[in-house]
Design an enzyme around this catalytic site. Structure first.
Site, PDB file in Angstrom:
ATOM      1  N   ARG A 196      41.487  41.545  41.966  1.00  0.00           N
ATOM      2  CA  ARG A 196      42.790  41.908  41.399  1.00  0.00           C
ATOM      3  C   ARG A 196      43.191  43.307  41.853  1.00  0.00           C
ATOM      4  O   ARG A 196      44.367  43.555  42.160  1.00  0.00           O
ATOM      5  CB  ARG A 196      42.757  41.826  39.874  1.00  0.00           C
ATOM      6  CG  ARG A 196      42.607  40.412  39.330  1.00  0.00           C
ATOM      7  CD  ARG A 196      42.705  40.385  37.817  1.00  0.00           C
ATOM      8  NE  ARG A 196      44.029  40.754  37.360  1.00  0.00           N
ATOM      9  CZ  ARG A 196      44.310  41.165  36.119  1.00  0.00           C
ATOM     10  NH1 ARG A 196      43.332  41.287  35.232  1.00  0.00           N
ATOM     11  NH2 ARG A 196      45.542  41.471  35.773  1.00  0.00           N
ATOM     12  N   CYS A 252      43.805  49.136  33.087  1.00  0.00           N
ATOM     13  CA  CYS A 252      43.398  47.779  33.477  1.00  0.00           C
ATOM     14  C   CYS A 252      44.670  46.974  33.659  1.00  0.00           C
ATOM     15  O   CYS A 252      45.651  47.471  34.200  1.00  0.00           O
ATOM     16  CB  CYS A 252      42.458  47.177  32.431  1.00  0.00           C
ATOM     17  SG  CYS A 252      43.164  47.101  30.761  1.00  0.00           S
TER      18      CYS A 252
END
Length: 296
Positions: A196, A252
């Site tokens: 990611r 995050c």
């Protein structure tokens, strides 16, 4: 005392009247699953707090997928659960501690230090024959007063500035023969999985990649195979190369899995760690914010 406690530690204090156990189980994409699991069985005496209904505020244009809850709203919710400023809180989940860490961080943000995370999951607790129940306790309301610690947060404007200056400093280092030191900047840490971070596999947010200048330290790499946190020495080795004298800003996808990284950094001896609560999902809500991909 460390931020985590063992099953045996909790079992010995299971019915301590000065303590509240909080079940934080939640499954992304299945918003009812956590509460349903709690209603079926939980650690005796535990109350339930929902990641999206209690530990986040409603989603708006900015702020990310899990915006921070209003401090006064959360304080009122805690009060209704019988939690006061003197209550010791132990949180657990079944998601490697990420939701429990969100509550851990939030309570400290509200000025409450007596909060801990069960170092094992509920599944491990049950598998090892520790007691469970479906009884939901009756709670006598109390009073929790929020004492917000704004220094624990970093906002998007500051993160944007740090990103710009970090990228510029990286370019200066590559293109210059000068040995003069660059101004000390906070370190940006991306807590998501590497695919990611690189922008190779984005299944949750509308855009892929990472904040330019951020380093990647996947939050699950701070834990052992059983979900418990690694020792302080192991975490120091994991974060080797990060200057303990520099400020660190952690993010995050939505501000949840960054919290275990905040805990791990503090356990490793880093004293100046802040959270970018909106995280990647907030960053990409601003069209002009740049996006990086790959390993840099």
């Amino acid at each position: 005392m460390e931020a985590t406690v063992s099953k045996r530690w909790l079992l010995a204090r299971l019915y301590d009247p000065e303590q509240t156990i909080v079940d934080c189980r939640f499954t992304l994409g299945k918003p009812q699953a956590g509460r349903e699991s709690y209603e079926q069985e939980h650690i005796p005496g535990a109350v339930y707090l929902d990641l999206e209904l209690d530990l986040s505020s409603p989603v708006t244009e900015h702020g990310g997928r899990h915006p921070l809850p209003d401090p006064q709203v959360l304080a009122a919710r805690l009060s209704r659960l019988g939690i006061s400023n003197d209550t010791r809180i132990v949180a657990y989940d079944d998601e490697s501690g990420m939701n429990a860490a969100r509550l851990w961080w939030l309570l400290r943000y509200l000025g409450h230090e007596q909060v801990f995370i069960l170092e094992d999951s509920f599944g491990t607790w049950k598998a090892e024959k520790y007691p469970v129940t479906d009884h939901q306790p009756i709670r006598v309301p109390s009073t929790f007063v929020a004492n917000v610690q704004p220094q624990m947060l970093a906002g998007v404007d500051e993160v944007r500035t740090v990103s710009e200056k970090t990228v510029a400093a990286m370019g200066d280092t590559v293109n210059s023969d000068s040995t003069a030191p660059h101004p000390v900047l906070p370190i940006l840490i991306d807590s998501r999985a590497n695919d990611r971070y690189q922008g190779l596999n984005e299944t949750l947010d509308k855009k892929a990649g990472h904040i330019p200048g951020a380093l990647n330290y996947f939050w699950k790499n701070t834990q052992n195979a059983d979900g418990s946190y690694k020792s302080a020495d192991e975490l120091q080795e994991h974060f080797t190369g990060l200057d303990k004298d520099r400020e660190i800003i952690v993010y995050c996808g939505s501000g949840v899995t960054a919290c275990p990284n905040v805990l791990a950094l503090e356990k490793a001896g880093y004293k100046n760690v802040r959270l970018y609560a909106g995280s990647w999902s907030d960053w990409i809500s601003y069209e002009d914010n740049p996006i990086a991909s790959g390993e840099k």
